[in-house]
Write a protein that holds these residues in place. Sequence first.
Motif, PDB file in Angstrom:
ATOM      1  N   VAL A  13      24.006 -69.401 -26.065  1.00  0.00           N
ATOM      2  CA  VAL A  13      23.096 -67.931 -25.068  1.00  0.00           C
ATOM      3  C   VAL A  13      22.164 -67.909 -25.478  1.00  0.00           C
ATOM      4  O   VAL A  13      21.353 -68.438 -26.754  1.00  0.00           O
ATOM      5  N   THR A  14      21.557 -67.460 -24.498  1.00  0.00           N
ATOM      6  CA  THR A  14      20.233 -68.109 -24.492  1.00  0.00           C
ATOM      7  C   THR A  14      19.444 -66.055 -23.674  1.00  0.00           C
ATOM      8  O   THR A  14      19.119 -66.422 -22.615  1.00  0.00           O
ATOM      9  N   ALA A  15      18.359 -66.082 -25.084  1.00  0.00           N
ATOM     10  CA  ALA A  15      17.902 -64.961 -24.090  1.00  0.00           C
ATOM     11  C   ALA A  15      16.348 -64.793 -24.518  1.00  0.00           C
ATOM     12  O   ALA A  15      15.272 -64.579 -24.357  1.00  0.00           O
ATOM     13  N   GLY A  16      15.957 -66.802 -24.166  1.00  0.00           N
ATOM     14  CA  GLY A  16      14.215 -66.651 -24.598  1.00  0.00           C
ATOM     15  C   GLY A  16      13.817 -66.984 -23.580  1.00  0.00           C
ATOM     16  O   GLY A  16      14.151 -67.561 -22.318  1.00  0.00           O
ATOM     17  N   LEU A  17      12.643 -66.398 -23.047  1.00  0.00           N
ATOM     18  CA  LEU A  17      12.178 -66.923 -21.550  1.00  0.00           C
ATOM     19  C   LEU A  17      10.453 -67.812 -21.830  1.00  0.00           C
ATOM     20  O   LEU A  17       9.646 -67.672 -22.291  1.00  0.00           O
ATOM     21  N   SER A  18      11.210 -69.028 -21.486  1.00  0.00           N
ATOM     22  CA  SER A  18      10.107 -69.483 -21.144  1.00  0.00           C
ATOM     23  C   SER A  18       9.408 -69.791 -19.604  1.00  0.00           C
ATOM     24  O   SER A  18       9.445 -68.888 -18.847  1.00  0.00           O
ATOM     25  N   HIS A  19       8.135 -70.414 -19.285  1.00  0.00           N
ATOM     26  CA  HIS A  19       7.734 -70.812 -18.528  1.00  0.00           C
ATOM     27  C   HIS A  19       8.743 -70.888 -17.430  1.00  0.00           C
ATOM     28  O   HIS A  19       9.789 -71.620 -17.335  1.00  0.00           O
TER      29      HIS A  19
ATOM     30  N   ILE B  83      -6.435 -53.512 -22.779  1.00  0.00           N
ATOM     31  CA  ILE B  83      -6.435 -53.866 -20.979  1.00  0.00           C
ATOM     32  C   ILE B  83      -6.529 -55.022 -21.474  1.00  0.00           C
ATOM     33  O   ILE B  83      -7.951 -55.628 -21.383  1.00  0.00           O
ATOM     34  N   LEU B  84      -5.938 -55.897 -20.620  1.00  0.00           N
ATOM     35  CA  LEU B  84      -6.235 -57.648 -19.630  1.00  0.00           C
ATOM     36  C   LEU B  84      -6.336 -57.419 -18.708  1.00  0.00           C
ATOM     37  O   LEU B  84      -5.925 -56.759 -17.764  1.00  0.00           O
ATOM     38  N   THR B  85      -7.820 -57.914 -18.374  1.00  0.00           N
ATOM     39  CA  THR B  85      -8.376 -57.796 -17.168  1.00  0.00           C
ATOM     40  C   THR B  85      -8.271 -59.543 -16.955  1.00  0.00           C
ATOM     41  O   THR B  85      -8.300 -59.871 -15.258  1.00  0.00           O
ATOM     42  N   CYS B  86      -7.998 -60.223 -17.388  1.00  0.00           N
ATOM     43  CA  CYS B  86      -7.263 -61.414 -17.009  1.00  0.00           C
ATOM     44  C   CYS B  86      -7.151 -62.625 -18.509  1.00  0.00           C
ATOM     45  O   CYS B  86      -7.004 -62.571 -19.396  1.00  0.00           O
ATOM     46  N   SER B  87      -5.507 -63.273 -17.818  1.00  0.00           N
ATOM     47  CA  SER B  87      -4.833 -64.310 -18.319  1.00  0.00           C
ATOM     48  C   SER B  87      -5.776 -65.545 -18.504  1.00  0.00           C
ATOM     49  O   SER B  87      -6.114 -66.559 -18.031  1.00  0.00           O
ATOM     50  N   ALA B  88      -4.732 -66.582 -19.755  1.00  0.00           N
ATOM     51  CA  ALA B  88      -5.003 -67.551 -19.893  1.00  0.00           C
ATOM     52  C   ALA B  88      -6.612 -67.600 -20.550  1.00  0.00           C
ATOM     53  O   ALA B  88      -7.510 -68.959 -20.466  1.00  0.00           O
ATOM     54  N   ALA B  89      -6.719 -66.476 -21.894  1.00  0.00           N
ATOM     55  CA  ALA B  89      -7.900 -67.038 -22.213  1.00  0.00           C
ATOM     56  C   ALA B  89      -7.866 -67.813 -23.122  1.00  0.00           C
ATOM     57  O   ALA B  89      -6.910 -67.795 -23.935  1.00  0.00           O
ATOM     58  N   PRO B  90      -8.670 -68.367 -23.806  1.00  0.00           N
ATOM     59  CA  PRO B  90      -8.547 -69.627 -24.763  1.00  0.00           C
ATOM     60  C   PRO B  90      -8.112 -69.158 -25.989  1.00  0.00           C
ATOM     61  O   PRO B  90      -9.579 -68.259 -26.552  1.00  0.00           O
TER      62      PRO B  90
ATOM     63  N   ARG C  48       3.644 -65.678 -18.013  1.00  0.00           N
ATOM     64  CA  ARG C  48       4.260 -64.860 -17.224  1.00  0.00           C
ATOM     65  C   ARG C  48       3.386 -63.822 -16.935  1.00  0.00           C
ATOM     66  O   ARG C  48       3.007 -63.159 -16.878  1.00  0.00           O
ATOM     67  N   PRO C  49       3.204 -64.586 -15.037  1.00  0.00           N
ATOM     68  CA  PRO C  49       1.924 -64.106 -14.492  1.00  0.00           C
ATOM     69  C   PRO C  49       2.418 -62.385 -14.102  1.00  0.00           C
ATOM     70  O   PRO C  49       4.097 -62.356 -13.924  1.00  0.00           O
ATOM     71  N   ARG C  50       1.720 -61.312 -14.460  1.00  0.00           N
ATOM     72  CA  ARG C  50       1.340 -60.158 -13.655  1.00  0.00           C
ATOM     73  C   ARG C  50       0.655 -59.150 -13.296  1.00  0.00           C
ATOM     74  O   ARG C  50      -0.427 -60.044 -13.043  1.00  0.00           O
ATOM     75  N   PRO C  51       0.423 -58.104 -12.505  1.00  0.00           N
ATOM     76  CA  PRO C  51      -0.302 -57.663 -11.969  1.00  0.00           C
ATOM     77  C   PRO C  51      -1.495 -57.189 -12.775  1.00  0.00           C
ATOM     78  O   PRO C  51      -1.718 -56.376 -13.744  1.00  0.00           O
ATOM     79  N   LEU C  52      -3.200 -57.601 -12.740  1.00  0.00           N
ATOM     80  CA  LEU C  52      -3.950 -57.545 -13.878  1.00  0.00           C
ATOM     81  C   LEU C  52      -4.762 -56.470 -13.006  1.00  0.00           C
ATOM     82  O   LEU C  52      -4.840 -56.606 -11.598  1.00  0.00           O
ATOM     83  N   PRO C  53      -5.742 -55.674 -13.548  1.00  0.00           N
ATOM     84  CA  PRO C  53      -5.515 -55.528 -14.779  1.00  0.00           C
ATOM     85  C   PRO C  53      -4.544 -54.428 -15.541  1.00  0.00           C
ATOM     86  O   PRO C  53      -3.150 -53.866 -14.612  1.00  0.00           O
ATOM     87  N   MET C  54      -4.033 -54.749 -16.594  1.00  0.00           N
ATOM     88  CA  MET C  54      -3.046 -54.234 -17.143  1.00  0.00           C
ATOM     89  C   MET C  54      -2.741 -53.770 -18.585  1.00  0.00           C
ATOM     90  O   MET C  54      -3.810 -54.259 -19.809  1.00  0.00           O
TER      91      MET C  54
ATOM     92  N   HIS D 115       6.319 -61.616 -27.958  1.00  0.00           N
ATOM     93  CA  HIS D 115       5.793 -62.933 -27.272  1.00  0.00           C
ATOM     94  C   HIS D 115       5.990 -62.635 -25.577  1.00  0.00           C
ATOM     95  O   HIS D 115       5.265 -62.981 -25.342  1.00  0.00           O
ATOM     96  N   SER D 116       6.295 -61.285 -25.087  1.00  0.00           N
ATOM     97  CA  SER D 116       6.803 -61.361 -24.100  1.00  0.00           C
ATOM     98  C   SER D 116       5.105 -60.415 -23.583  1.00  0.00           C
ATOM     99  O   SER D 116       4.788 -60.562 -22.487  1.00  0.00           O
ATOM    100  N   ASP D 117       5.099 -59.794 -24.325  1.00  0.00           N
ATOM    101  CA  ASP D 117       3.890 -59.680 -24.667  1.00  0.00           C
ATOM    102  C   ASP D 117       2.198 -60.735 -23.933  1.00  0.00           C
ATOM    103  O   ASP D 117       1.586 -61.250 -23.759  1.00  0.00           O
ATOM    104  N   LEU D 118       2.659 -61.440 -25.461  1.00  0.00           N
ATOM    105  CA  LEU D 118       2.322 -63.020 -25.927  1.00  0.00           C
ATOM    106  C   LEU D 118       2.058 -63.568 -24.126  1.00  0.00           C
ATOM    107  O   LEU D 118       0.779 -64.586 -23.473  1.00  0.00           O
ATOM    108  N   SER D 119       3.111 -64.062 -24.020  1.00  0.00           N
ATOM    109  CA  SER D 119       3.121 -64.524 -22.259  1.00  0.00           C
ATOM    110  C   SER D 119       2.391 -64.015 -20.775  1.00  0.00           C
ATOM    111  O   SER D 119       1.497 -64.685 -20.133  1.00  0.00           O
ATOM    112  N   VAL D 120       2.262 -63.055 -21.196  1.00  0.00           N
ATOM    113  CA  VAL D 120       1.127 -62.035 -20.104  1.00  0.00           C
ATOM    114  C   VAL D 120      -0.291 -62.497 -20.289  1.00  0.00           C
ATOM    115  O   VAL D 120      -1.349 -63.649 -19.848  1.00  0.00           O
TER     116      VAL D 120
END
Length: 374
Positions: free
Chosen positions: A289-295, A7-14, A59-65, A49-54
């Motif tokens: 073609v781009t499939a990369g998801l940046s900020h 479970i991810l409860t908060c993002s941007a942990a160091p 990539r803001p998502r509703p938490l906890p997730m 990286h789609s998980d890492l970006s959360v």
Amino acid sequence: MKTLAAILTCSAAPPPYATSTPLQITEIDLDPPGPGEVLLRVRAAGLCHSDLSVIDGNRPRPLPMVLGHEAAGVVEELGAGVTDLAVGDHVVTAFVPSCGHCEPCVDGRPALCEPGLAVNTAGTLLSGERRLHRGAEPLNHHLGVSAFSEYATVARNSVVRVDRSLPFAEAALFGCAVITGTGAVINTADLQPGKRVAVVGLGGVGLAALLGARVREPAMLIAVDLSAAKLALAQSLGATHVVRADDPDCAEQIRALTRGGVDVAFEMAGSVRAMELAYKITRRGGLTVTAGLSHPQAMFSIPHVGIVAEERTIKGSYLGSCVPERDIPRYIEWYQQGLLPVNRLLSETLQLSEINSGFDRLASGATVRQVVTL
């Protein structure tokens, strides 16, 4: 029922995440499948990286997730109305639960499903329900899957039945890395034989794009990355040339090799600098073609006149512009025929307890695809 999950409860942990442990491994409650849903025993889930970006807050998502979206497992229970699957079927997840009825779905573009986008953003299943909770606290679903868990309840439209002989750790890669990378080549670009191609960014998605491009027999296949190890792997997978992305004359090298640029460039790194490079090495009249998801706030700027005077095309690719029910089994067949050696992308397998360290390795660029086995 009870299930062990991350479970991810908060993002941007160091970082390092092995120390800050943004993903907490704990037992949670999982509701049985409702109408149009299935219960899966998750057997393998890739770190993407789609998980890492959360985790890192890009990539803001509703938490906890409960994170995880690239997975393979076994059907354990069927919800009401699910008649085309059976208990014991092996399945791969697709991270857009297409409704089949909105305009994009009817047009054959399920990756752009409008209800699918809405529920993925909200953190629910296609039904609008949340089947995960910790006591009275509801937990959000990640892209309709939440695969970093022993069990998962998902929409029927989030899974594709696959060949039971395929090992789970390899099958999981088809749920994101392969369908996104190879799909960008086959579907979005409709790459034709004999073209000059470059792939910028050699993570799991980028290397899957390189494998897909090789299937289409390009005249030249150029791999571009910062990592010498990944460039060596790309060369062993069929790249005809490799170029370091941090070489000051990287673009000039490629334009010289190709006498003006490649016909098709694929940006798979998820950064504006990578996209600028991919555009710069695309020839006049070519396709980027781009499939990369940046900020979400990152901006890509190009001279307007170049689009017109050089007849340039830029295309985005989400979920590889795929129809999962059609494309996942097809790409698996290519793998089984030796055309798409996806197993070469599997760096290592992990236990769920090692997941934070795994995301440290992913963030550092030291790995291609790690898979948690459950």
